[in-house]
Design a protein around this motif. Structure first.
Motif, mmCIF file in Angstrom:
data_model
loop_
_atom_site.group_PDB
_atom_site.id
_atom_site.type_symbol
_atom_site.label_atom_id
_atom_site.label_comp_id
_atom_site.label_asym_id
_atom_site.label_seq_id
_atom_site.Cartn_x
_atom_site.Cartn_y
_atom_site.Cartn_z
ATOM 1 N N GLN A 261 32.251 43.854 38.048
ATOM 2 C CA GLN A 261 33.444 43.194 38.594
ATOM 3 C C GLN A 261 33.767 43.704 39.991
ATOM 4 O OE1 GLN A 261 36.924 43.025 35.979
ATOM 5 N NE2 GLN A 261 35.562 43.294 34.210
ATOM 6 N N ALA A 262 33.723 45.013 40.151
ATOM 7 C CA ALA A 262 34.045 45.603 41.457
ATOM 8 C C ALA A 262 33.045 45.158 42.515
ATOM 9 C CB ALA A 262 34.052 47.127 41.341
ATOM 10 N N THR A 263 31.797 45.109 42.136
ATOM 11 C CA THR A 263 30.756 44.678 43.077
ATOM 12 C C THR A 263 30.992 43.246 43.543
ATOM 13 O OG1 THR A 263 29.087 46.137 42.086
ATOM 14 C CG2 THR A 263 28.280 44.259 43.363
ATOM 15 N N LEU A 264 31.309 42.356 42.615
ATOM 16 C CA LEU A 264 31.465 40.946 42.961
ATOM 17 C C LEU A 264 32.793 40.676 43.663
ATOM 18 C CD1 LEU A 264 29.898 39.214 39.826
ATOM 19 C CD2 LEU A 264 28.844 39.768 42.026
ATOM 20 N N ARG A 265 33.811 41.483 43.376
ATOM 21 C CA ARG A 265 35.070 41.324 44.128
ATOM 22 C C ARG A 265 34.852 41.718 45.595
ATOM 23 N NH1 ARG A 265 39.104 40.481 40.374
ATOM 24 N NH2 ARG A 265 38.736 41.415 38.319
ATOM 25 N N ALA A 266 34.027 42.744 45.788
ATOM 26 C CA ALA A 266 33.750 43.210 47.150
ATOM 27 C C ALA A 266 32.741 42.308 47.864
ATOM 28 C CB ALA A 266 33.222 44.643 47.114
ATOM 29 N N ASP A 269 29.724 36.728 47.601
ATOM 30 C CA ASP A 269 28.517 35.930 47.824
ATOM 31 C C ASP A 269 27.425 36.252 46.806
ATOM 32 O OD1 ASP A 269 29.687 34.698 49.970
ATOM 33 O OD2 ASP A 269 28.671 35.902 51.496
ATOM 34 N N ARG A 270 27.599 37.347 46.059
ATOM 35 C CA ARG A 270 26.593 37.723 45.051
ATOM 36 C C ARG A 270 26.910 37.147 43.676
ATOM 37 N NH1 ARG A 270 25.100 43.926 45.238
ATOM 38 N NH2 ARG A 270 23.058 43.112 44.626
ATOM 39 N N ILE A 271 27.965 36.359 43.577
ATOM 40 C CA ILE A 271 28.289 35.723 42.294
ATOM 41 C C ILE A 271 27.137 34.836 41.841
ATOM 42 C CG2 ILE A 271 29.821 34.058 41.151
ATOM 43 C CD1 ILE A 271 32.086 35.144 42.903
ATOM 44 N N ALA A 272 26.494 34.153 42.778
ATOM 45 C CA ALA A 272 25.365 33.290 42.421
ATOM 46 C C ALA A 272 24.247 34.084 41.754
ATOM 47 C CB ALA A 272 24.837 32.568 43.665
ATOM 48 N N ALA A 273 24.054 35.343 42.170
ATOM 49 C CA ALA A 273 23.032 36.185 41.552
ATOM 50 C C ALA A 273 23.406 36.522 40.109
ATOM 51 C CB ALA A 273 22.841 37.467 42.366
ATOM 52 N N ARG A 364 34.237 32.729 40.545
ATOM 53 C CA ARG A 364 34.934 33.063 41.783
ATOM 54 C C ARG A 364 36.451 32.932 41.594
ATOM 55 N NH1 ARG A 364 32.961 33.085 46.911
ATOM 56 N NH2 ARG A 364 31.092 31.973 46.191
ATOM 57 N N ALA A 365 36.869 31.826 40.983
ATOM 58 C CA ALA A 365 38.299 31.588 40.762
ATOM 59 C C ALA A 365 38.895 32.656 39.853
ATOM 60 C CB ALA A 365 38.519 30.208 40.162
ATOM 61 N N LEU A 367 37.815 35.786 39.375
ATOM 62 C CA LEU A 367 37.885 37.064 40.084
ATOM 63 C C LEU A 367 39.030 37.083 41.098
ATOM 64 C CD1 LEU A 367 34.083 37.746 40.666
ATOM 65 C CD2 LEU A 367 35.635 39.134 39.278
ATOM 66 N N GLU A 368 39.227 35.972 41.806
ATOM 67 C CA GLU A 368 40.286 35.902 42.812
ATOM 68 C C GLU A 368 41.674 35.957 42.179
ATOM 69 O OE1 GLU A 368 39.507 32.332 44.954
ATOM 70 O OE2 GLU A 368 37.949 33.237 46.243
ATOM 71 N N ALA A 369 41.790 35.468 40.948
ATOM 72 C CA ALA A 369 43.102 35.380 40.306
ATOM 73 C C ALA A 369 43.476 36.629 39.525
ATOM 74 C CB ALA A 369 43.138 34.175 39.377
ATOM 75 N N THR A 370 42.551 37.598 39.414
ATOM 76 C CA THR A 370 42.786 38.773 38.560
ATOM 77 C C THR A 370 42.439 40.072 39.282
ATOM 78 O OG1 THR A 370 40.524 38.635 37.675
ATOM 79 C CG2 THR A 370 42.252 37.462 36.464
ATOM 80 N N THR A 371 42.934 41.147 38.712
ATOM 81 C CA THR A 371 42.498 42.480 39.152
ATOM 82 C C THR A 371 41.638 43.151 38.090
ATOM 83 O OG1 THR A 371 44.555 43.455 38.313
ATOM 84 C CG2 THR A 371 44.486 42.835 40.654
ATOM 85 N N THR A 372 41.824 42.767 36.831
ATOM 86 C CA THR A 372 40.962 43.276 35.758
ATOM 87 C C THR A 372 40.648 42.155 34.772
ATOM 88 O OG1 THR A 372 42.789 43.965 34.303
ATOM 89 C CG2 THR A 372 41.958 45.589 35.900
ATOM 90 N N ILE A 373 39.442 42.221 34.226
ATOM 91 C CA ILE A 373 38.987 41.288 33.195
ATOM 92 C C ILE A 373 38.363 42.133 32.100
ATOM 93 C CG2 ILE A 373 37.464 39.340 32.663
ATOM 94 C CD1 ILE A 373 37.359 38.828 35.754
#
Length: 401
Positions: A261-266, A269-273, A364-365, A367-373
């Motif tokens: 989660q931290a990696t993709l929030r930062a 563009d790696r969400i596709a991976a 993406r949506a 991750l943008e809407a949350t701080t933790t999942i």
């Protein structure tokens, strides 16, 4: 290998230990009571996919936990016609050409607003509630809305599309009782009838969706009405199911890994991976069927003409001879699309680009809407099926951003 192995409760929830054990003994196994070969190895499956002349896609049987014969005629499964996924050239070639431009990377790139319009309210509602079942709130709703819009079907009918699509999947799941399979077959025929009526009402040349293109082909005689209806059945069912499954897998992987989660929030563009690894690790469709048109050999095994095969995408995607540390989610794999989850060759999944796009936008949506999942409530469980790898539920605890 036995039918009991394949359909055990353990294997339906987690088939990979079984696949690993069997692959150690060979890439092709025979189920005598089902009169069907199960193909597990990556190279063996690649051989089949490269030779559609020897390995026909016509649906002649499915694996079944209930029936020893496992035979399901196409007439039972639909309107008595082979189209797209179950068709062979030259019919397949013409059918694919008819609709493939609607699902090309360029066409899918133009669906961003449509996808976001479906994703945003679903994700926002779930986050505002502090979490809940991701599958019910998002994964089941978004794909049907998107594919319904792309085909050109009324939004008021989307709920019915979901029910019909589920029936089509249940019909070939392998676990449905004869009574349940019979009801599912009737639902599929009802689905085909509905789509046939929509074709009758379409205005070729005026309606711009997929429906208009198929209606024009029916009017010109390129397709029969039954072929057109069943082609649309496949597009709706596969388009919705593959994305629903992928949405569940991707978010489950995300929810159980704070570092990911931290990696993709930062690095969004790696969400596709992540999405590509989700496709590989849990193939949305567990496999597909083939039948030989002539005697041949596969991975050292003699196959007679008319031999029935099930290609296990999920097993081949975790073949350690091809994928290093195959169970690990690796955002930096050298060949991320080497897997078979969307098929390969002439039968490469038409909806692959759309499924990737929808899942990427939804993750993406979220991750943008949350701080933790985080995972919450009951342990995630899969729908019992030999065909699809879809979570029945995925309960999340979400902290709003």
């Amino acid at each position: 290998m036995t039918t009991a192995d394949v359909f055990s409760a353990e294997a339906l929830q987690d088939p990979y230990p079984l696949f690993e054990r069997l692959r150690g003994a060979g890439d092709v196994h025979y189920l005598a009571d089902q009169q069907m070969y199960v193909v597990l190895g990556f190279d063996a499956i690649r051989t089949v996919l490269a030779d559609p002349q020897t390995y026909s896609s016509n649906l002649v049987a499915v694996l079944s936990a209930v029936s020893g014969s496992a035979t399901v005629s196409v007439a039972q499964a639909g309107a008595g016609v082979d189209v797209l996924a179950t068709a062979d050239p030259p019919a397949h070639t013409a059918q694919r050409a008819l609709v493939m431009s609607r699902f090309s990377p360029r066409a899918v790139a133009e669906t961003t607003e449509l996808i976001d319009a479906a994703v945003a309210p679903a994700v926002t509602g779930l986050v505002a509630s502090g979490g809940g079942d991701w599958m019910a709130a998002v994964a089941h709703r978004v794909p049907v809305r998107v594919i319904g819009e792309l085909i050109g079907l009324p939004r008021a009918d989307h709920a019915r599309l979901t029910a019909w699509s589920d029936a089509a999947i249940d019909l070939v799941s392998g676990v449905a009782s004869p009574e349940r399979a019979g009801k599912a077959a009737l639902s599929v025929l009802e689905f085909a009838q509905y789509l046939g009526e929509r074709l009758d009402q379409a205005r070729p040349g005026a309606d711009t969706g997929v429906l208009g293109s198929v209606a024009a082909a029916v009017t010109s005689g390129t397709l029969t009405r039954d072929q057109g209806a069943m082609l649309l059945v496949q597009l709706v069912t596969a388009g919705a199911e593959s994305t629903t499954s992928l949405l569940g897998t991707a978010v489950r992987l995300l929810a159980r890994d704070e570092h990911l989660q931290a990696t993709l929030r930062a690095e969004p563009d790696r969400i596709a991976a992540l999405v590509e690894e989700a496709v590989r690790v849990e193939s949305p469709f567990r496999g597909h069927f083939r039948v030989t048109t002539a005697p041949t050999r596969l991975a050292g095994i003699k196959l007679e003409s008319g031999a029935r095969l099930m290609l296990m995408w999920g097993a081949s995607n975790r073949d350690p001879r091809i994928f290093e540390d195959p169970e690990r989610v690796d955002l930096d794999r050298a060949q991320p699309k080497l897997h078979h989850s969307f098929g390969r060759g002439i039968h490469f999944c038409l909806g692959a680009h759309l499924a990737r796009k929808e899942t990427t936008q939804a993750v993406r949506a979220l991750l943008e809407a949350t701080t933790t999942i985080a995972l919450s409530g009951p342990e995630p469980a899969y729908v019992p099926s030999l065909i699809v790898r879809r979570l029945a539920h995925l309960n999340l605890a979400l902290t709003p951003a």
